[in-house]
Design an enzyme around this catalytic site. Structure first.
Site, mmCIF file in Angstrom:
data_model
loop_
_atom_site.group_PDB
_atom_site.id
_atom_site.type_symbol
_atom_site.label_atom_id
_atom_site.label_comp_id
_atom_site.label_asym_id
_atom_site.label_seq_id
_atom_site.Cartn_x
_atom_site.Cartn_y
_atom_site.Cartn_z
ATOM 1 C CG ASP A 156 -0.144 0.003 2.650
ATOM 2 O OD1 ASP A 156 0.927 -0.804 2.780
ATOM 3 O OD2 ASP A 156 -0.645 0.595 3.209
ATOM 4 C CD GLU A 157 -1.088 4.804 2.886
ATOM 5 O OE1 GLU A 157 -0.076 4.649 3.600
ATOM 6 O OE2 GLU A 157 -1.951 5.344 3.152
ATOM 7 C CB VAL A 158 4.077 2.296 -3.532
ATOM 8 C CG1 VAL A 158 5.646 2.148 -4.030
ATOM 9 C CG2 VAL A 158 3.597 1.031 -3.317
#
Length: 481
Positions: A156-158
């Site tokens: 997530d949230e790269v």
């Protein structure tokens, strides 16, 4: 599915902040405890655990730098896993393999694997060594777990993906896009897991996939390898758009999906108390999504309980503080809704006579493990700052006759002093006693570093102000005499 609720209900333990002592979660040989939490989670309706180890896993060999000083020992992890198994709780480990890699990339040994040199959050997907690192982490975690069906690989949230030098060059070639770059790394990690552990299915957070076209997703080959976990922690989650997202993922070739709700850690980065009503609404919305989606598509739901928003942020609500919320949410999921009867069941299970859903005020002491922490944290959160501010900023004798000007020069009017010195001294001793009790309660559940961080964040600012006034008074009185 029972009564409209998902039949797999994983409780997320986020161990990247305030990790509870192993003896709080499970029976650890040779360690005393006044009750364990895993049996309670089972009784409340949990069917499994989503264990996000982060820096608390006993990594060894070249990965040893990743271990925090308070990391669990191999024996402690085994004890927790054995207790989970004894309770019939299925375990799904979570290891970040792309974004949220701060706990790895902050170390000088691994800093060269950052996507952007200055930021330790995202892994550079182009380096062979990045893949080797991920494989080593996964292998070490897998080695301690038996009979796994799922393994959560994060993703997530790269943030800042595509902004590193190698990515910029890669993106200039052919029909390369940021989405393809993202999918190719997810595919590489998932393929690595599946080829080494053929009976295990990787799970990924879905936020990087949500906005991608069906065509892009379908062509990537990722849907054949992973199950997406759709997360949304809002109280007013949009049911219709979630139902459509589930259908979209189905059409792309994902065989199953997971949902992720939140029972704490999603309403404020430095939140200290959990508002149960917010989280209950979130779960009731997810139940609507579940009942509007084909039953065979939903693999399960994970109830997240974030302990930090990321590796570098402050602590949010401690696990014992969030347990009543977890209890309400699990029971709502298990029963397909919430009612007065369910509220009574929760109160029985927690030993709390009057559970407040819509206010933070939970004055009643429960009997669940760590409930004394909830009671004392509630007192501190509600009254510490306000009582100190009341004395220092709204007491006319302090503001009028013992201002910073007076304090610096040690001037005090002997008559005025009698109006507030006893109040200041008694307030200080009252709070020192509460904080001592809280300290003792926390020592049963947490390591020293957690207690220190929580106290510095939530107690010291007000307590030190109060202590300082009492000290200044003493000095002024001495100067008078």
């Amino acid at each position: 599915m029972e009564a409209g609720g998902p039949r797999r209900r994983l409780v997320h333990l986020d161990l990247k902040g305030a990790p509870p002592r192993a003896s709080y979660l499970a029976e650890v040989p040779g360690e005393a405890a006044d009750g364990w939490v895993l049996p309670l989670l089972r009784a409340l309706g949990g069917t499994g655990l989503l264990l996000e180890y982060e820096d608390t896993f006993p990594y060894a060999g070249p990965l040893e730098p990743l271990r925090a000083p308070h990391a669990y020992s191999t024996g402690e992890v085994r004890a927790m896993l054995n207790q989970a198994k004894a309770q019939g709780l299925e375990v799904v480990p979570l290891v970040q393999t792309f974004g949220h890699m701060e706990f790895v990339l902050k170390h000088k040994e691994f800093a060269h694997l950052r996507e952007v040199k200055a930021f330790p959050n995202a892994l550079n997907p182009h380096k062979e060594e990045s893949q080797a690192l991920v494989k080593a982490m996964v292998d070490q975690v897998m080695a301690l777990h038996e009979d796994l069906k799922w393994f959560h690989i994060g993703c997530d949230e790269v943030y800042y993906l595509g902004e590193g030098e190698e990515s910029k060059q890669w993106l200039q070639q052919g029909d390369h896009t940021l989405e393809k770059l993202c999918l190719s790394h997810i595919k590489a990690v998932a393929s690595c897991v599946v080829s080494s552990y053929p009976t295990v299915t990787p799970i990924v957070w879905d936020d990087m996939l949500r906005g991608m076209s069906e065509e892009t997703l379908a062509e990537s080959g990722v849907p054949q390898l992973v199950q997406p976990m759709i997360w949304d922690y809002a109280a007013d989650l949009d049911v219709e758009s979630k139902v459509q997202l589930v259908e979209k993922y189905r059409r792309c070739g994902f065989s199953k999906v997971w949902f992720a709700s939140a029972f704490k850690g999603a309403t404020g980065v430095n939140q200290s108390l959990t508002l149960i009503g917010h989280h209950l609404k979130n779960h009731l919305q997810w139940l609507k999504v579940a009942s509007s989606s084909p039953a065979e598509v939903l693999e399960g739901i994970a109830l997240t309980g974030w302990q930090r928003y990321d590796h570098f942020s402050v602590l949010c609500e401690l696990l014992p503080v969030g347990i009543p919320s977890l209890a309400v949410c699990l029971q709502a999921l298990k029963n397909g809704g919430y009612s007065e009867k369910i509220k009574e069941d929760v109160e029985k299970l927690l030993g709390m006579p009057n559970l407040e859903i819509d206010t933070f005020m939970s004055t009643s002491l429960g009997t669940f493990p760590g409930s004394n922490i909830l009671t004392l944290v509630t007192q501190v959160s509600f009254y510490l700052k306000s009582s100190v501010d009341e004395l220092l900023e709204r007491n006319r004798y302090v503001t009028g006759w013992f201002s910073p000007y007076h304090r610096k020069r040690r001037i005090v009017h002997p008559i005025m002093m009698h109006h507030f010195q006893p109040d200041a001294v008694s307030l200080l001793s009252k709070w020192n006693a509460v904080v001592q009790d809280l300290q003792a309660a926390m020592e049963q559940v947490f390591h020293k570093c957690t207690i220190e961080e929580w106290m510095e964040e939530n107690v010291h600012p007000s307590l030190q102000k109060l202590q300082q006034v009492v000290d200044d008074l003493d000095k002024a009185i001495k100067a008078q005499n």
